[in-house]
Design a protein around this motif. Structure first.
Motif, PDB file in Angstrom:
ATOM      1  N   GLN A  97       0.867  -1.183   0.000  1.00 24.69           N
ATOM      2  CA  GLN A  97       0.000   0.000   0.000  1.00 24.69           C
ATOM      3  C   GLN A  97       0.896   1.223   0.000  1.00 24.69           C
ATOM      4  O   GLN A  97       0.623   2.234   0.635  1.00 24.69           O
ATOM      5  CB  GLN A  97      -0.918  -0.028   1.220  1.00 24.69           C
ATOM      6  CG  GLN A  97      -1.915  -1.166   1.109  1.00 24.69           C
ATOM      7  CD  GLN A  97      -2.668  -1.458   2.371  1.00 24.69           C
ATOM      8  OE1 GLN A  97      -2.313  -1.013   3.454  1.00 24.69           O
ATOM      9  NE2 GLN A  97      -3.735  -2.222   2.245  1.00 24.69           N
ATOM     10  N   CYS A  98       2.002   1.075  -0.734  1.00 26.69           N
ATOM     11  CA  CYS A  98       3.079   2.057  -0.670  1.00 26.69           C
ATOM     12  C   CYS A  98       2.592   3.443  -1.076  1.00 26.69           C
ATOM     13  O   CYS A  98       3.055   4.441  -0.522  1.00 26.69           O
ATOM     14  CB  CYS A  98       4.216   1.613  -1.564  1.00 26.69           C
ATOM     15  SG  CYS A  98       4.565  -0.160  -1.421  1.00 26.69           S
ATOM     16  N   GLN A  99       1.690   3.509  -2.042  1.00 26.59           N
ATOM     17  CA  GLN A  99       1.280   4.824  -2.550  1.00 26.59           C
ATOM     18  C   GLN A  99       0.498   5.648  -1.533  1.00 26.59           C
ATOM     19  O   GLN A  99       0.223   6.811  -1.749  1.00 26.59           O
ATOM     20  CB  GLN A  99       0.494   4.662  -3.855  1.00 26.59           C
ATOM     21  CG  GLN A  99       1.430   4.478  -5.036  1.00 26.59           C
ATOM     22  CD  GLN A  99       1.316   3.129  -5.699  1.00 26.59           C
ATOM     23  OE1 GLN A  99       0.733   2.201  -5.160  1.00 26.59           O
ATOM     24  NE2 GLN A  99       1.895   3.000  -6.879  1.00 26.59           N
ATOM     25  N   ARG A 100       0.171   5.027  -0.415  1.00 27.37           N
ATOM     26  CA  ARG A 100      -0.432   5.803   0.674  1.00 27.37           C
ATOM     27  C   ARG A 100       0.653   6.553   1.439  1.00 27.37           C
ATOM     28  O   ARG A 100       0.358   7.384   2.297  1.00 27.37           O
ATOM     29  CB  ARG A 100      -1.132   4.860   1.642  1.00 27.37           C
ATOM     30  CG  ARG A 100      -2.239   4.040   1.011  1.00 27.37           C
ATOM     31  CD  ARG A 100      -2.746   3.040   2.023  1.00 27.37           C
ATOM     32  NE  ARG A 100      -3.876   2.279   1.517  1.00 27.37           N
ATOM     33  CZ  ARG A 100      -4.697   1.580   2.296  1.00 27.37           C
ATOM     34  NH1 ARG A 100      -4.492   1.550   3.610  1.00 27.37           N
ATOM     35  NH2 ARG A 100      -5.704   0.925   1.784  1.00 27.37           N
ATOM     36  N   GLY A 101       1.909   6.218   1.144  1.00 28.51           N
ATOM     37  CA  GLY A 101       3.046   6.689   1.937  1.00 28.51           C
ATOM     38  C   GLY A 101       3.416   5.579   2.901  1.00 28.51           C
ATOM     39  O   GLY A 101       2.566   4.798   3.324  1.00 28.51           O
ATOM     40  N   CYS A 102       4.709   5.486   3.210  1.00 30.29           N
ATOM     41  CA  CYS A 102       5.168   4.416   4.097  1.00 30.29           C
ATOM     42  C   CYS A 102       6.009   5.043   5.187  1.00 30.29           C
ATOM     43  O   CYS A 102       7.135   5.471   4.934  1.00 30.29           O
ATOM     44  CB  CYS A 102       5.987   3.399   3.311  1.00 30.29           C
ATOM     45  SG  CYS A 102       6.652   2.069   4.339  1.00 30.29           S
ATOM     46  N   SER A 103       5.452   5.105   6.398  1.00 30.16           N
ATOM     47  CA  SER A 103       6.219   5.762   7.456  1.00 30.16           C
ATOM     48  C   SER A 103       7.398   4.919   7.919  1.00 30.16           C
ATOM     49  O   SER A 103       8.267   5.415   8.621  1.00 30.16           O
ATOM     50  CB  SER A 103       5.326   6.176   8.624  1.00 30.16           C
ATOM     51  OG  SER A 103       4.481   5.136   8.973  1.00 30.16           O
ATOM     52  N   LEU A 104       7.457   3.653   7.495  1.00 25.94           N
ATOM     53  CA  LEU A 104       8.650   2.854   7.768  1.00 25.94           C
ATOM     54  C   LEU A 104       9.810   3.281   6.865  1.00 25.94           C
ATOM     55  O   LEU A 104      10.939   2.855   7.070  1.00 25.94           O
ATOM     56  CB  LEU A 104       8.376   1.373   7.513  1.00 25.94           C
ATOM     57  CG  LEU A 104       7.267   0.715   8.322  1.00 25.94           C
ATOM     58  CD1 LEU A 104       7.038  -0.706   7.820  1.00 25.94           C
ATOM     59  CD2 LEU A 104       7.646   0.695   9.787  1.00 25.94           C
ATOM     60  N   GLY A 105       9.515   4.083   5.856  1.00 25.04           N
ATOM     61  CA  GLY A 105      10.563   4.465   4.916  1.00 25.04           C
ATOM     62  C   GLY A 105      11.127   3.270   4.171  1.00 25.04           C
ATOM     63  O   GLY A 105      12.261   3.272   3.720  1.00 25.04           O
ATOM     64  N   ALA A 106      10.297   2.224   4.014  1.00 26.46           N
ATOM     65  CA  ALA A 106      10.801   0.989   3.413  1.00 26.46           C
ATOM     66  C   ALA A 106      10.902   1.071   1.893  1.00 26.46           C
ATOM     67  O   ALA A 106      11.571   0.258   1.271  1.00 26.46           O
ATOM     68  CB  ALA A 106       9.931  -0.195   3.824  1.00 26.46           C
ATOM     69  N   TYR A 107      10.232   2.027   1.288  1.00 27.53           N
ATOM     70  CA  TYR A 107      10.473   2.254  -0.147  1.00 27.53           C
ATOM     71  C   TYR A 107      11.076   3.634  -0.319  1.00 27.53           C
ATOM     72  O   TYR A 107      10.923   4.507   0.531  1.00 27.53           O
ATOM     73  CB  TYR A 107       9.213   2.071  -0.983  1.00 27.53           C
ATOM     74  CG  TYR A 107       8.204   3.213  -0.992  1.00 27.53           C
ATOM     75  CD1 TYR A 107       8.249   4.222  -1.957  1.00 27.53           C
ATOM     76  CD2 TYR A 107       7.177   3.282  -0.057  1.00 27.53           C
ATOM     77  CE1 TYR A 107       7.311   5.243  -1.991  1.00 27.53           C
ATOM     78  CE2 TYR A 107       6.235   4.293  -0.078  1.00 27.53           C
ATOM     79  CZ  TYR A 107       6.304   5.278  -1.052  1.00 27.53           C
ATOM     80  OH  TYR A 107       5.372   6.290  -1.074  1.00 27.53           O
TER      81      TYR A 107
END
Ligand code: FAD
Ligand code: SF4
Lengths: 565, 179
Positions: free
Chosen positions: A231-241
């Protein structure tokens, strides 16, 4: 006159983020100008962690809103209730197309640009790609070859974090990879069968900008391991992408050399007739509509292919009457996108007692196999495939017959493994595929609207057809069942790989920038986004924009240090 | 997801990522902390009786078994939201016409009469497009499997699945992934 800054970077997306990081780390006072709003890593990812039932329409965008405000953006697969705030409202950001032609310009104006939205597929271009224009005469010869770019690919990949496998294929050079996000059972089997059936085709795991095993470089920036939420396009607060927010902007910020001006629309570049250089940029404040200017020694244009073209065309002066640095008349021309939205799906039977854990955020990849050494097909250049496999679930059974307890129970078991292959083809650079400024229409900030006039050519159409037909052949040879093809002809722009509106080349009469992305006409202005691309290859382009940006920044910094810029 | 679930999630992420959780991870995960199941209908077009009929029909498609069915998952409210707020006028009119055609017979019928009505509806074929019942079933399935009950109890759902494993014995998952 003292400049406000050493460097101005226009745009904060994938390219602009890289320019900002490179200059800040080299000690230059850098201003990043972004037309959209500020987006804070984590906090502003308002769709992240939403479960389907927390959204009224279960992650579909309210249809009336979509129809009224997002008639173009809604065609993008990533446009959802949880991501819609990262797409431009089409009413506020209009552009025009000629009657009977179409081009979908999918974008998001905000800090980070489309680095938040991209699908993260990252492939190097090969020597064949950088030689293609010279080989068949379409487009200007690239001033660079793979050997010039290889060290820069190494450099950006290590910082970005690209997961993938080493394959030793000339047409798709290997890189500095983290462990891959590999195949599932069906993909693995499909790959084996393809290998058996064809000498010239190989299926490999996609290469993507996800941290499978973060290194020190990533962890220092607070980036963590990917949890396969897809669901990366929601933003990823893990900074995994990789995004500007997760990686390049914090790296630039920690140097103390970066200033960011958001809500600041670059209107035009200011040309100084005496010095024959750009002195700075004019900006319109997106909220107050007030104008201001900023000056700097060097300007990097990273406003995206079409955004940069718009700024260049809008920067007219006594000296540049048809657009900035445009003595070649190439600005706005040779617009390309990848040929896609056609391919096939089929079922791989077996493996019913196996499944997977996680929503895989990666693709499978079948690298280009046509016209490698010489042109053997009835078209020039080539194409690759992306795709993937999953076991069918409830959403593929909406029209099944039945009701009641047994019917309900039947959904507990997933269906067959379905495999999709979608072509990604190279589009030829053609002078008439062109953007200009609309003669009368302006947007609400007074910027002339872009008029985008482009269409597929004969070669492009042949590739589209071949992509569809070969996908079927590959699937048949691999023993897939129920193979069906699909094709969305009206898809120009939807691959979101627009390139080419300020192309690179050695000859100033034909090209806008030289081999270091430096404008032939104005030495202190560089264009390092997709506008500079002289051909489109068939690999997703963003990794190559990063490599070009880092390389150009290195060149410009050295020139500045010896007082040449 | 409840607040407690989210706190547990943060712990899991901390374990999976080696412990160091940045402020943005915490704020990202907790931002949905008080989010609720959302089915408020802005344009309520169903009467109580109609809503009841929708609920009964949906529950016959997906009844209570060892897990709760459509009614418990508030599928009728989801359908209400689609028909009231998502549909354009003509689509709404078509839906209502279809619903009214089922109406009296179904609500007054015995269990076996209801079953017969559903069977008949299920076997109808549209001359073009979809029959009312095909549309209705589609909405029911979407509404159910994207509800918390449907996704988490009937099927399997994880917000944070963890590093991808591409080929595991089916028993390790046990049920179809909801998404
Ligand atoms: C859904 C989706 C999937 C994608 N998948 C992939 C993929 O898998 N692989 C891949 O390689 N690429 C992919 N892309 C494409 C990728 O996102 C772009 O190639 C990349 O973001 C381009 O980088 P950029 O910096 O040139 O432009 P952008 O990232 O678009 O950034 C440009 C920035 O400039 C700003 N700007 C524009 N005009 C002005 C102005 N006048 N003044 C000030 N600021 C301005 C914009 O607001 C924006 O923030 C995808 C894109 C989308 C949307
Ligand atoms: S798949 Fe990975 S990168 Fe994408 S949102 Fe999930 S954890 Fe982040």
């Amino acid at each position: 006159m003292a400049e406000d800054f050493d460097v101005i970077v226009v745009g904060s997306g994938i390219s602009g983020g890289w320019a900002a990081k490179e200059f800040c780390e080299k000690g230059f006072k850098t201003l990043v100008i972004e037309r959209g709003r500020h987006v804070e890593h984590g906090e502003d990812y308002i769709g992240e962690n939403k479960d389907p039932w927390e959204m009224k329409f279960r992650d579909r965008v309210d249809r009336k809103l979509a129809d009224q405000r997002y008639p173009r953006q809604k065609r993008c697969y990533a446009f959802k209730d949880s991501t819609k705030h990262f797409f431009n409202d089409d009413v506020d950001y209009p552009y025009s197309v000629p009657e009977g032609r179409n081009f979908e310009w999918i974008r998001g104006h905000h800090l980070g640009g489309r680095s938040l939205l991209w699908h993260r597929q990252s492939y190097r271009w090969s020597d064949m790609d950088f030689s293609s224009n010279a080989r068949d005469g379409y487009g200007t010869d690239w001033p660079v070859r793979y050997k010039d770019m290889a060290p820069w690919y190494d450099y950006v990949e290590e910082f970005v974090g690209i997961s993938g496998t080493m394959e030793g294929m000339d047409q798709l050079p290997d890189g500095k990879f983290l462990p891959p996000i590999g195949f599932n059972c069906a993909e693995e089997e499909f790959a084996k069968r393809i290998e058996k059936a064809f000498d010239d085709r190989r299926l490999i795991p996609g290469r993507c900008a996800h941290l499978t095993e973060p290194t020190e470089v990533h962890m220092e920036l607070g980036r963590g391991t990917c949890q396969s939420r897809n669901q990366c396009q929601r933003g990823c607060s893990l900074g995994a992408y990789f995004s500007s927010q997760s990686a390049t902007l914090p790296a630039a910020d920690r140097t103390g050399n970066m200033t960011i001006a958001t809500d600041s629309i670059v209107h035009s570049i200011i040309y100084d007739d005496e010095t024959k250089r750009a002195s700075g940029v004019r900006v319109v404040d997106a909220n107050t509509m007030e104008g201001r200017t900023y000056s700097a020694k060097v300007i990097f244009l990273c406003a995206s292919t079409l955004g940069t073209a718009q700024v260049l065309l809008n920067s007219t002066s006594e000296h540049f009457q048809n657009g900035f640095a445009n003595s070649s008349d190439a600005v706005g021309r040779y617009l390309m996108d990848h040929l896609a939205f056609t391919g096939a799906t089929g079922e791989l039977h077996g493996f019913q007692d196996h499944y997977y854990i996680g929503r895989k955020p990666n693709s499978i990849y079948l690298p280009r196999f046509t016209n490698l050494e010489r042109d053997e097909e009835d078209f020039l250049r080539g194409y690759a495939y992306q795709g993937g496999s999953s076991r069918l679930g409830w959403s593929s059974r909406l029209s099944d017959k039945g009701f009641g307890a047994d019917f309900k129970e039947s959904f507990k078991t997933p269906g067959v493994w379905e495999i999709g292959l979608e072509g990604y083809g190279e589009m030829l650079p053609m002078a008439d595929n062109r953007v200009t400024l609309h003669k009368t229409k302006v947007d609400k900030w007074g910027m002339p609207q872009l008029h985008i006039d482009a269409k597929f050519g004969e070669n492009d159409k042949k590739i589209r057809k071949a992509m569809r037909e070969e996908a079927v052949k590959i699937m048949q040879a691999a023993g897939l069942k129920n193979i069906t093809t699909y094709n969305t002809e009206d898809s120009l722009g939807l691959s979101i790989h627009e390139m080419g509106t300020a192309r690179m080349g050695n000859d100033p009469r034909e090209a806008v920038v030289n081999g270091y992305n430096q404008c032939h006409d104005v030495e202190n202005v560089f264009i390092t986004d997709g506008a500079a691309m002289a051909s489109s290859a068939c690999q997703n382009p963003s990794l190559t924009y990063m490599a070009f940006t880092a390389r150009a920044a290195d060149y410009a910094a050295k020139q500045m240090k010896i007082g040449k810029l | 997801m409840s607040e407690i679930d989210r706190r547990q999630l943060l712990k899991n992420i901390a374990i999976m990522t080696g412990g160091a959780l940045s402020a943005s991870v915490v704020s990202g995960v907790m931002s949905g902390a008080f989010a609720q199941e959302r089915i408020d209908v802005d344009n309520p077009v169903f009467s109580d009786a109609e809503l009841n009929l929708v609920a009964e029909m949906a529950d016959m498609i997906i009844p209570d078994t060892d897990t709760p069915g459509a009614k418990a998952a508030k599928v009728h409210q989801y359908i209400h939201a689609i028909v009231g707020d998502w549909y354009y006028d003509d689509e709404r009119a078509t839906f209502m016409k279809g619903l009214h055609a089922v109406d009296s017979g179904f609500m007054n019928g015995s269990a076996s009469e209801r079953h017969a009505i559903m069977t008949k509806l299920d076997n109808e074929e549209a001359e073009e497009g979809k029959t009312f019942f095909q549309t209705f079933k589609e909405l029911t399935l979407v509404g159910y499997f994207s509800s918390q009950i449907g996704a988490e109890q009937e099927l399997r759902y994880e917000q944070y699945p963890g590093p991808y494993e591409g080929c595991v014995p089916f028993e390790k998952v046990g049920r179809t992934w909801a998404t």
